[in-house]
Design a protein around this motif. Structure first.
Motif, short mmCIF file in Angstrom:
data_model
loop_
_atom_site.label_atom_id
_atom_site.label_comp_id
_atom_site.label_asym_id
_atom_site.label_seq_id
_atom_site.Cartn_x
_atom_site.Cartn_y
_atom_site.Cartn_z
N MET A 154 0.70 -1.26 -0.07
CA MET A 154 -0.02 0.03 -0.01
C MET A 154 0.95 1.21 -0.13
N GLN A 155 2.00 1.28 0.72
CA GLN A 155 2.88 2.33 0.69
C GLN A 155 3.50 2.57 -0.76
N LEU A 156 3.78 1.48 -1.21
CA LEU A 156 4.41 1.66 -2.49
C LEU A 156 3.32 2.30 -3.73
N GLU A 157 1.98 1.80 -3.61
CA GLU A 157 1.10 2.08 -4.39
C GLU A 157 0.86 3.93 -4.01
N ALA A 158 0.80 3.98 -2.87
CA ALA A 158 0.47 5.46 -2.56
C ALA A 158 1.58 6.44 -3.18
N GLU A 193 12.41 5.59 -1.77
CA GLU A 193 13.04 4.83 -0.37
C GLU A 193 13.35 6.02 0.79
N LEU A 194 13.81 7.16 0.07
CA LEU A 194 14.22 8.00 1.28
C LEU A 194 12.82 8.69 1.94
N VAL A 195 11.92 9.00 1.18
CA VAL A 195 10.61 9.49 1.65
C VAL A 195 10.03 8.51 2.74
N ARG A 196 9.94 7.22 2.09
CA ARG A 196 9.42 6.26 2.95
C ARG A 196 10.10 5.72 4.46
N LYS A 197 11.50 6.01 4.24
CA LYS A 197 12.20 5.97 5.38
C LYS A 197 12.13 6.90 6.59
N LEU A 198 12.06 8.32 5.90
CA LEU A 198 11.68 9.47 6.73
C LEU A 198 10.29 9.40 7.38
N THR A 354 18.92 23.72 2.29
CA THR A 354 17.65 23.88 2.97
C THR A 354 16.36 23.92 1.99
N PRO A 355 16.59 24.22 0.77
CA PRO A 355 15.21 24.05 -0.08
C PRO A 355 15.01 22.55 -0.51
N TYR A 356 16.02 21.98 -0.41
CA TYR A 356 15.69 20.41 -0.85
C TYR A 356 15.11 19.71 0.40
N ILE A 357 15.53 20.23 1.54
CA ILE A 357 14.87 19.57 2.73
C ILE A 357 13.40 20.07 2.97
N ASP A 358 13.03 21.22 2.51
CA ASP A 358 11.79 21.86 2.65
C ASP A 358 10.90 20.97 1.54
N THR A 359 11.39 20.46 0.66
CA THR A 359 10.50 19.73 -0.58
C THR A 359 10.44 18.42 0.01
N LEU A 360 11.81 17.78 0.47
CA LEU A 360 11.41 16.41 1.17
C LEU A 360 10.64 16.38 2.29
N ALA A 366 3.08 14.83 2.39
CA ALA A 366 1.95 14.45 1.46
C ALA A 366 1.91 12.84 1.25
N PHE A 367 2.84 12.19 1.51
CA PHE A 367 2.68 10.74 1.29
C PHE A 367 2.14 9.95 2.85
N HIS A 368 2.33 11.05 3.78
CA HIS A 368 1.41 10.19 5.07
C HIS A 368 -0.02 10.52 4.63
N GLU A 369 -0.35 11.50 4.01
CA GLU A 369 -1.89 11.91 3.60
C GLU A 369 -2.33 10.79 2.84
N SER A 370 -1.77 10.76 1.62
CA SER A 370 -1.95 9.76 0.61
C SER A 370 -2.05 8.39 1.16
#
Length: 512
Positions: A154-158, A193-198, A354-360, A366-370
Motif C-alpha cells: 500500500m505504501q508503494l502504491e501511495a 525509499e528516502l521518503v518512506r524511510k523518513l 535547505t530548499p531540498y529539505i523543505d521539499t523532502l 503528502a505521502f502520509h496523507e496519501s
C-alpha cells in the motif's frame, strides 16, 4: 520448567538450586521479585533468569498476604506473540503447581481468569484499547490490521500515485531539483525509499508532524553557522568514540611492544601518537572544532624505525604494525570526510540544502496523507497506527504538557501493576504510552521494566535503546527510591569460564 532446571547443569560458579520443588532464588533475584517502587528497572544480563523473575513477580503480586492483586489488575507486556504465549503458559504452570500443593488455594480463581488476562504484545494491547474506545476516534469500527507485506504494498502504491501527481504539476521545479540531486542516476526509486524511510522513522516518534517540523527547523531561522552547531555537536560525539577506539588500539600496540621479545623500538612512535590522539580527544570534549580541525590535518604518523628479526618476535611485530595501520586508516578516512572543508564551506552547504529539505518534508507529509487515505478507504490500520490511535486515546494536552486522558485514568484504576519484558526494544511512542498508563495521577499503577541493553536487536524496527540507558543512569539504587534500578548479573546458562571469556572479549568491543 522446574524439571528443566533440575536436570540441567547451570553454572555461574554457583548453581541455581531447586529445593523441595522450589527454586532457591539468589539475593539479586529475590530483591527483583519483592522490591517495590513506583518505577523499577531491572537490568538483567543474558542467562540470569529474568523471565522466571518476571513470572515470579506476577505470582508474588497474586499471593502476597497484604492486599493481593487479581490477575485482571496486571498488564504484562512482551515483545512478540510467542513470548506472550510463553509467559501465559509459565504463569499457568506455576499457578497449577501451587494449587496442587494446596487444593483449597484461592489461586483457582486466578487460573480461571488467566485466559482473559492482559498478557500480550504492546500492539495487541493497543488494538484492544482502540476496539474498546473506537467511538472516541474518527475510525470505522469494522477496521482490520494490515500485515507488514500488505502495508508495504500500500505504501508503494501511495508513493506511485503521489509521484505522478508531482510530475503533473506545473510549478514543480523544487521537486525536480530534489529528484535530480537524490535519484538522478537510478530513477525516482531512490527518492521513494528516502521518503518512506523518513515517514516510517517519524512514526516511531509520539508526534510525527511535530518531529518533522523540528527537523526542518534545523535548517531555518538562523545563519548557517548557528544552524551548523547542531550537526557539529553530533559529529563531535561520533569522533569522540572513534578517537577512543584509536586510543585503545594504540594502547594495545604499546602493551605488545613492551612485552618480552616485543618490538620495543616502536614504543617512542606509539607513545607520541597516543598522546596526539588524546589531545585531539580533549579538543572534541571541549567542542573546539577549529582547533580539532587544525590539529587533525597537522597530525602525521612518522615512519617506524627498522627492527631486525633477531631484535623482536616477528609475530608480535606484525601485530603491532596491524594495530597501528588500522589507526592510520581510520584517521585518514575521517580527515578526508570531515576536515578538508572549513566551517564556512559547511555553512554554505547547509544554506544550499535547505530548499531540498523543505521539499523532502513536504513530500513526506503528502505521502502520509496519501497513504492514510488509502488505508481509510480499505478500512485498514498498520502497526504504527495502533500505537498512535492508542496514544491519542490516552493523552490530552494541558498547559502545554501531556497528561493522562480520562481513558488513561480509567485504565490506571483498572491496572495496579504494569510489567514490561524486553524493555530495551521499545520505541518513543511505546514509551509515551507506558508513561501515560503509569504516571500523573494518585491512582497510577507501578511500572516494572526488565531488559538488557546489550541484547537490543530491533534497531531495524526503530527500537530506541537510549530510553533504557537514560533510566539506567538516572534511576537510584537506593532502597525506597520511587525510581529504582536493580541488576541481575549471575549467569545460570553457561559455565563461569565461558562467561569470563565472553566478558573479556566484548569489553574490548563495546562502547557506550
Amino acid at each position: 520448567m522446574l524439571k528443566l532446571w533440575k536436570k540441567s547443569a547451570l553454572f555461574t560458579g554457583k548453581e541455581m538450586r531447586v529445593v523441595s520443588d522450589k527454586i532457591k532464588w539468589t539475593p539479586q533475584q529475590e530483591e527483583a521479585i519483592k522490591a517495590s517502587a513506583d518505577k523499577l528497572l531491572v537490568s538483567a544480563s543474558a542467562g540470569t533468569g529474568k523471565t522466571m523473575v518476571l513470572v515470579e513477580r506476577v505470582l508474588d503480586a497474586l499471593t502476597r498476604k497484604e492486599k493481593p492483586l487479581d490477575i485482571s489488575q496486571l498488564l504484562v507486556v512482551t515483545f512478540t506473540e510467542a513470548a506472550a504465549a510463553e509467559m501465559r503458559d509459565r504463569i499457568g504452570s506455576s499457578l497449577l503447581s501451587r494449587i496442587k500443593q494446596n487444593p483449597s488455594s484461592p489461586l483457582k480463581e486466578q487460573l480461571l481468569l488467566l485466559p482473559k488476562a492482559s498478557i500480550s504484545t504492546l500492539h495487541s494491547f493497543c488494538l484492544e484499547i482502540i476496539r474498546r474506545y473506537f467511538y472516541l476516534l474518527d475510525l470505522d469500527p469494522a477496521f482490520s490490521v494490515a500485515g507488514e507485506m500488505e502495508a508495504l504494498l500500500m505504501q508503494l502504491e501511495a508513493w506511485e500515485a503521489l509521484l505522478q501527481s508531482y510530475y503533473d504539476r506545473e510549478n514543480n521545479q523544487h521537486f525536480l531539483n530534489l529528484l535530480d540531486s537524490y535519484g538522478a542516476t537510478v530513477g525516482d526509486e531512490k527518492l521513494g525509499e528516502l521518503v518512506r524511510k523518513l515517514y516510517n522513522f517519524s512514526r516511531s516518534q509520539p508526534f510525527p508532524e511535530k518531529w518533522l517540523a523540528e527537523v526542518g527547523s534545523f535548517y531555518k531561522g538562523s545563519s548557517g553557522k548557528v544552524k551548523l552547531r547542531y550537526w557539529l555537536d553530533q559529529l563531535l560525539l561520533y569522533l569522540q568514540e572513534e578517537l577512543a577506539y584509536m586510543e585503545n588500539l594504540l594502547s594495545r600496540g604499546i602493551t605488545l611492544a613492551s612485552s618480552p621479545n616485543g618490538p620495543a623500538r616502536y614504543l617512542d612512535n606509539l607513545q607520541q601518537e597516543l598522546e596526539g590522539i588524546q589531545a585531539l580527544a580533549s579538543s572534541c570534549r571541549n567542542k573546539k572544532w577549529q582547533q580539532l580541525r587544525e590539529n587533525w590535518l597537522a597530525f602525521s604518523f612518522a615512519p617506524l624505525p627498522p627492527v631486525r628479526r633477531d631484535q623482536a618476535d616477528e609475530f608480535l611485530k606484525e601485530q603491532v604494525k596491524a594495530l597501528r595501520d588500522e589507526v592510520k586508516t581510520i584517521f585518514k578516512k575521517h580527515a578526508e570526510s570531515f576536515f578538508l572543508r572549513s566551517l564556512e564551506d559547511y555553512s554554505r552547504e547547509v544554506e544550499l540544502v535547505t530548499p531540498y529539505i523543505d521539499t523532502l518534508l513536504e513530500l513526506t507529509k503528502a505521502f502520509h496523507e496519501s497513504y492514510s487515505q488509502a488505508k481509510k478507504e480499505k478500512r485498514l490500520l498498520d502497526f504504527s497506527d495502533l500505537e498512535h490511535y492508542c496514544l491519542a486515546l490516552l493523552a490530552e494536552e494541558k498547559n502545554g504538557s501531556l497528561q493522562p486522558s480520562p481513558v488513561a485514568r480509567e485504565l490506571q484504576r483498572q491496572y495496579r501493576q504494569v510489567l514490561v519484558d524486553e524493555y530495551q526494544d521499545i520505541n518513543s511512542v511505546q514509551e509515551t504510552i507506558l508513561q501515560l498508563l503509569t504516571s500523573g495521577t494518585e491512582h497510577s499503577p507501578s511500572l516494572f521494566m526488565v531488559g538488557d541493553v546489550k541484547q537490543s536487536i530491533y534497531r531495524f524496527r526503530l527500537a530506541e535503546p537510549s530510553l533504557f540507558l537514560k533510566k539506567f543512569h538516572s534511576f537510584s539504587t537506593r532502597v525506597g527510591s520511587p525510581c529504582r534500578r536493580l541488576h541481575l548479573t549471575e549467569n545460570f546458562r553457561c559455565r563461569e569460564e565461558i562467561v569470563k571469556a565472553v566478558n573479556f572479549l566484548f569489553a574490548q568491543l563495546f562502547s557506550p
